[in-house]
Every structure is written in C-alpha cells, then in structure tokens.
Design a protein around this motif. Structure first.
Motif, short mmCIF file in Angstrom:
data_model
loop_
_atom_site.label_atom_id
_atom_site.label_comp_id
_atom_site.label_asym_id
_atom_site.label_seq_id
_atom_site.Cartn_x
_atom_site.Cartn_y
_atom_site.Cartn_z
N GLY A 273 0.82 -1.22 0.00
CA GLY A 273 0.00 0.00 0.00
C GLY A 273 0.85 1.26 0.00
N THR A 274 1.93 1.25 0.77
CA THR A 274 2.84 2.41 0.82
C THR A 274 3.41 2.71 -0.56
OG1 THR A 274 3.49 1.98 3.11
CG2 THR A 274 5.01 3.27 1.77
N TYR A 275 3.93 1.69 -1.21
CA TYR A 275 4.57 1.90 -2.51
C TYR A 275 3.57 2.38 -3.56
CZ TYR A 275 7.25 1.13 -6.74
OH TYR A 275 7.89 1.32 -7.96
N VAL A 276 2.43 1.70 -3.62
CA VAL A 276 1.43 2.05 -4.63
C VAL A 276 0.88 3.45 -4.39
CG1 VAL A 276 -0.84 1.45 -5.59
CG2 VAL A 276 0.80 -0.35 -5.05
N ASN A 277 0.68 3.82 -3.14
CA ASN A 277 0.18 5.15 -2.81
C ASN A 277 1.14 6.23 -3.29
OD1 ASN A 277 -1.91 6.70 -1.67
ND2 ASN A 277 -0.82 6.91 0.26
N TRP A 278 2.43 6.03 -3.01
CA TRP A 278 3.44 6.99 -3.49
C TRP A 278 3.52 6.99 -5.02
CZ3 TRP A 278 6.31 10.65 -1.10
CH2 TRP A 278 6.38 10.62 0.29
N LEU A 279 3.33 5.83 -5.63
CA LEU A 279 3.49 5.70 -7.07
C LEU A 279 2.37 6.38 -7.85
CD1 LEU A 279 5.15 4.39 -9.39
CD2 LEU A 279 3.63 2.41 -9.20
N ILE A 280 1.11 6.17 -7.44
CA ILE A 280 0.00 6.65 -8.27
C ILE A 280 -0.76 7.84 -7.70
CG2 ILE A 280 -0.29 4.33 -9.20
CD1 ILE A 280 -2.87 4.09 -7.55
N VAL A 281 -0.66 8.06 -6.38
CA VAL A 281 -1.46 9.12 -5.77
C VAL A 281 -0.65 10.38 -5.50
CG1 VAL A 281 -2.78 9.77 -3.69
CG2 VAL A 281 -3.12 7.53 -4.74
N ALA A 282 0.56 10.24 -5.01
CA ALA A 282 1.33 11.37 -4.49
C ALA A 282 1.44 12.55 -5.46
CB ALA A 282 2.72 10.89 -4.08
N LYS A 283 1.99 12.30 -6.64
CA LYS A 283 2.21 13.40 -7.58
C LYS A 283 0.89 13.98 -8.08
CE LYS A 283 4.81 14.71 -11.71
NZ LYS A 283 5.79 14.27 -12.73
N ARG A 284 -0.08 13.11 -8.33
CA ARG A 284 -1.35 13.57 -8.88
C ARG A 284 -2.09 14.48 -7.89
NH1 ARG A 284 -4.86 11.42 -13.41
NH2 ARG A 284 -2.96 10.38 -14.05
N ILE A 285 -2.11 14.10 -6.61
CA ILE A 285 -2.83 14.94 -5.65
C ILE A 285 -2.05 16.23 -5.36
CG2 ILE A 285 -1.90 13.99 -3.48
CD1 ILE A 285 -4.80 14.10 -2.41
N ARG A 286 -0.73 16.18 -5.45
CA ARG A 286 0.07 17.40 -5.28
C ARG A 286 -0.26 18.41 -6.37
NH1 ARG A 286 2.00 21.64 -5.77
NH2 ARG A 286 4.03 22.43 -5.07
N VAL A 287 -0.27 17.95 -7.61
CA VAL A 287 -0.55 18.85 -8.74
C VAL A 287 -2.00 19.33 -8.72
CG1 VAL A 287 -0.68 18.97 -11.25
CG2 VAL A 287 1.25 17.82 -10.17
N TYR A 288 -2.92 18.41 -8.50
CA TYR A 288 -4.35 18.75 -8.53
C TYR A 288 -4.70 19.72 -7.40
CZ TYR A 288 -8.89 17.52 -10.62
OH TYR A 288 -10.07 17.53 -11.34
N SER A 289 -4.24 19.44 -6.20
CA SER A 289 -4.58 20.30 -5.05
C SER A 289 -3.99 21.69 -5.22
CB SER A 289 -4.08 19.67 -3.74
OG SER A 289 -2.67 19.58 -3.71
N HIS A 290 -2.81 21.77 -5.81
CA HIS A 290 -2.19 23.07 -6.05
C HIS A 290 -2.97 23.87 -7.10
CE1 HIS A 290 0.97 26.06 -6.13
NE2 HIS A 290 1.09 25.92 -7.44
N ARG A 291 -3.44 23.20 -8.14
CA ARG A 291 -4.18 23.87 -9.21
C ARG A 291 -5.52 24.43 -8.72
NH1 ARG A 291 -2.78 22.97 -14.56
NH2 ARG A 291 -4.96 23.03 -15.21
#
Length: 513
Positions: free
Chosen positions: A87-105
């Motif tokens: 779960g840790t690896y997959v969360n960092w792999l698919i969620v981390a960057k996307r939520i960083r970019v989306y939340s910032h936008r």
C-alpha cells in the motif's frame, strides 16, 4: 538501577525539550492558515518521505506490531506488514504526484477542501462529511498514541498511568499548536531517525540476550504455528490456532488499502515543494517501511525467545505491546552508557507516538476550523482568527482523546486498526475517483463515503463477531461497498459540469509535462 532510571529520564527529557524547541522555532514562520496546515508547500523530498512514514507508523510500529508477533507469531503480523508495504509503494506511485498537482491547481489545503473544490461542491456537503469523519476517527486514533505514552512510563517506572499520559499529551499539543505543519513534519523526520535507531539496537541486543539466532529460531520452531504464514500460534493453549486461508490473508493485506484515505499522509503529498522529487521520496519511504516493519516483527519473535531464556518476564494480552520497553529496561542495567542508549530506545517509542499524534491533531483541527467553521458554516475569519480557532480546536480534540485514553488496558493495535479502516474505507475510493475517474461526481462520492463509513461500524460490531468467513477485517468490505455505491450513484446521476471536466483534463495534461 536508580541511576539507570535517572539517565533514561535524562535522555527522554532532552528529546522532549528538543521537540518543544522545534515548535517554538516554527511558530514564528506561521503567518497564514496555509502555512499552519501545509507549511506553505515547502517540504523537501527527505522530509516529505520520512515525515509521511513516521506519521503513518505511529506507536503501532514499536508496540502493536512486535506485540502481535510476540504472542501469536509471524502470520498476523507478517501479512499485515506485507499489505502495508504494498500500500505504501502504490500510494506513493500513483497518488502522491497527482494529488500534489491537482490540489495546487485548485488551491486546496486540506483533504475535505480538496474533495469539495474538485467537485465544485458549493454547499460544501462533501467538506462537511469528510471533516466529521476525520474528527470521529482521528480522536480514538490520537487516543491510542496518548495511551502508548502512558503505558511506556507505567512499564518503565511504575508511575501512575493517567498523569504521565497527560504530560506526554501536553508536550505534543504544545509544539503542534505552536509550530503547525512545519513543526510536525520536521519533528517527524527527527522521530523517524530515533525510531530507526531504537529498532536496530533492540534487535541486536535482544538476539544476544536470547542466546543467539540459533536459540531464537529454535524457540520459534518449538511453538506450533508460530513461524507459519497460514496459521497463528495460540499462546494459551500452546497449539496452532486454525487455518489462515485466502479470505483471511486478503483481509490482512487489505490494510494496504487504508493508505489511499489517510488524511495525514495525503497532506504530506500535497505539501512537497517540487512534485518532480516525489520519485526520490517514494524510494526513501518504501525502503524505510519495509525494513522497519520487518525488524519490528523479528523483535517480537526475539522477545519471545528472551522470555524463554529467562531474560524478560512472560507477557500476556495487551502487555505484550511493551516488549520493547522490557528489552530497553534490561539493557539499562548494563551500565551508564547502556542506560543512555535505553533512554534513546524509549524516546523512540515516544517518537513513534508523537509523530502520528501531531499529524492527526493538525488534520482534525484543520477539518473543524477550515472545513466546518469557514467553508460549511460560512464564518468569515481573519488569518489570525483562523489560526486561533485551529489551535483551540486542537486543544479540545486533545482533551477528548485524553479522556478516551484513560483506560490503560486498551490495545494500541485494536484502536489503530479500527481508525485505519475508517479512513481507508471512507476516503480511499473517494480520493482515487477524484484523481483518476473523470465521470465521478459529488453525488456518487458523497453516497460512497457515507456507505463506506457506516459499513465500518456495521461490519466491526454486527457482522464480524459472527465469525467464519465474515470475520474479515472491516476495511475490505467497507472499501468495496464504498466503491460500488460511488460508481452506481455517479452513473445514475448527471455527469460532471464542463468546468469540472476541464479542470480534470488540465491536471492530466499538467502531469504529462
């Protein structure tokens, strides 16, 4: 022994004072609610990785996990750890960057705020429900951390449980309320280092006191089902405790699903300064999680061998969660230097607790002050007033958590597992849909969150006690129900507005650059 206690307390006191000084330092850097909740999105890759994982692991890593392995062997602890590692690896792999970019936008600074702005929920119903869920599940989660602190000092010196638990809680509240997100994140980095040192020292010393690796393995092999991945050991009867089939394994692995809905971890993703450095953070976090959980499970096995060798007293029930404390106390009897090292180990348990509790308190207080007071009830606050409300909320939530934690017999593992299921089942599908499914809408997400959250309680207290195939971890059925309800309701209600679709497509394009 008295001199050893003094040295242990000195090491712990230095650690606690250092954490308070961090809070004082960063209190001067909080000029807005964005600074207080997200640190102005200025986290580097190392701080992001280690603070996320330190706040994730909690006292469960140094108390709950070794305690389970000590009593029942490898099976329960190992499958849970494997699920969490995946779960840790997959969360960092698919969620981390996307939520960083989306939340910032869309300028979102909390998880409820992200869901409301993602689906253009003008009435802020999503924000309200999400904030209530965060408070409901984070209060007992925080209470488990406070309880771990109390257990530490009760086991250490026989001090009264409640007063020592309250003192530790006050330290956490003070540095978190003063320093906000940056203080919590930086202290979490320090605490992850202390936790790592504690795990490695305890492992090495424990193996030595148990008579070596051969003695540890011989003891484990002598207990029916103890080293099996398909059965657990019954410490009372001394026999293997039945089969551990595919459904039960899936139930244990389901712990990994919880990561997609953990607000305090998602906030770390949202707060990194440069999203392009998240790959480095992912590698650091994944390696640390695998090693730390593996060592924690082995410590439980080693601790049992130490009991067999007469080095440590036999521990039963929730007392098994103090196995590292017992090992540290044994170490302290080997001279002043060993006592100081024992103090660092015990500070590591405090670190594990504090690194999670501070993040939980921040997430809960921001949910009340930002998502409920300002967004849902439309109370207009200045930046200064908003910070005051956040800090006041943090204090109130802490008082409730202290009240819940007053029972010293509560199980850290049990409390954490229930709260973990609550967040994973309520927010996990919602976050994944918000990030990856353009057709999802606020009606579907809202219905799914309510269904998933309710199912956690229903399955835990009404269905799971029936046993058999129904005795699986409540996170799995609740996560599935949330997903099904969200998909069905989204498809049965109008598609998202064009402006929402454009925002989604814009984020996807930004991620490709």
């Amino acid at each position: 022994m008295e001199s050893a206690i003094v040295l242990i307390l000195a090491a712990i006191a230095i650690y606690l004072v250092a954490m308070l000084l961090v809070g004082v330092y960063y209190s001067k850097k909080n000029t807005s609610s964005d600074d207080f909740y997200l640190g102005g999105r200025k986290l580097g890759p190392l701080v992001t990785a280690m603070s996320a994982e330190a706040s994730d692991m909690s006292s469960w890593l140094l108390m709950g996990l070794p305690g389970v392995a000590y009593l029942t062997g490898v099976c329960d602890a190992a499958w849970t750890a494997i699920g969490l590692a995946i779960g840790t690896y997959v969360n960092w792999l698919i969620v981390a960057k996307r939520i960083r970019v989306y939340s910032h936008r869309i300028n979102a600074i909390t998880v409820p705020d992200f869901l409301a702005k993602r689906y253009h929920d003008d009435k802020n119903l999503l924000s309200c429900i999400a904030a209530i869920v965060i408070v409901v599940f984070f209060v007992p989660y925080t209470a488990s951390g406070f309880a771990a602190c109390g257990k530490l000092f009760t086991s250490l010196m026989g001090l009264p449980y409640v007063p020592t638990m309250i003192v530790c809680a006050l330290v956490i509240v003070v540095y978190t309320a003063m320093g906000g997100f940056l203080a919590a994140s930086v202290t979490d980095l320090v605490q992850s280092i202390v936790m790592s040192v504690a795990l490695l020292v305890v492992l090495g010393f424990g193996v030595n006191q148990a008579g070596g690796l051969d003695a540890v393995m011989a003891n484990a092999q002598s207990m029916a089902g103890y080293l099996s991945m398909t059965t657990t050991h019954d410490p009372v009867a001394g026999t293997a405790a039945g089969g551990y089939g595919g459904v039960t394994i899936a139930s244990a692995l389901a712990w990994g699903l919880g990561y997609f809905g953990m607000p305090h971890i998602l906030l770390r993703f949202m707060a990194i300064e440069d999203e392009n450095k998240l790959a480095m953070s992912r590698r650091i976090a994944s390696i640390w999680v695998v090693i730390s959980m593996g060592v924690a499970v082995v410590i439980g096995i080693v601790g049992n061998a130490m009991t067999k060798a007469g080095a440590v007293e036999a521990l039963t029930g929730s007392d098994s969660e103090t196995i590292i404390v017992k090992i540290a106390m044994l170490l302290s009897s080997f001279g002043p230097a060993a006592a100081l090292i024992a103090g660092i180990i015990l500070a590591g348990i405090l670190a594990a607790t504090m690194s999670t509790a501070d993040s939980q308190l921040l997430a809960a207080s921001s949910s009340v002050s930002q998502d409920l007071v300002q967004d849902f009830f439309k109370v207009k606050l200045t930046e200064k007033s908003s910070l005051m409300v956040a800090r006041g909320t943090l204090a109130v939530i802490s008082l409730i958590a202290i009240f819940i934690a007053r029972d010293p017999n509560s199980s850290v593992f049990g409390i954490v597992s229930f709260a973990w299921a609550g967040f994973g089942a309520t927010f996990g599908p919602a976050i994944l849909a918000a990030l990856f499914w353009k057709r999802s809408n606020k009606q579907g997400v809202l219905a799914g969150m309510v269904a998933g959250g309710a199912m956690v309680f229903i399955w835990k207290y009404l269905v799971r006690p029936l046993g058999g195939i129904l005795g699986i971890y409540e996170l799995l059925p609740a996560f599935i129900l949330n997903t099904v309800v969200m998909v069905v309701v989204s498809l049965m209600t109008p598609a998202p507005e064009e402006s929402i679709v454009k925002e989604f497509d814009g984020t996807v394009e930004a991620l490709k650059k």
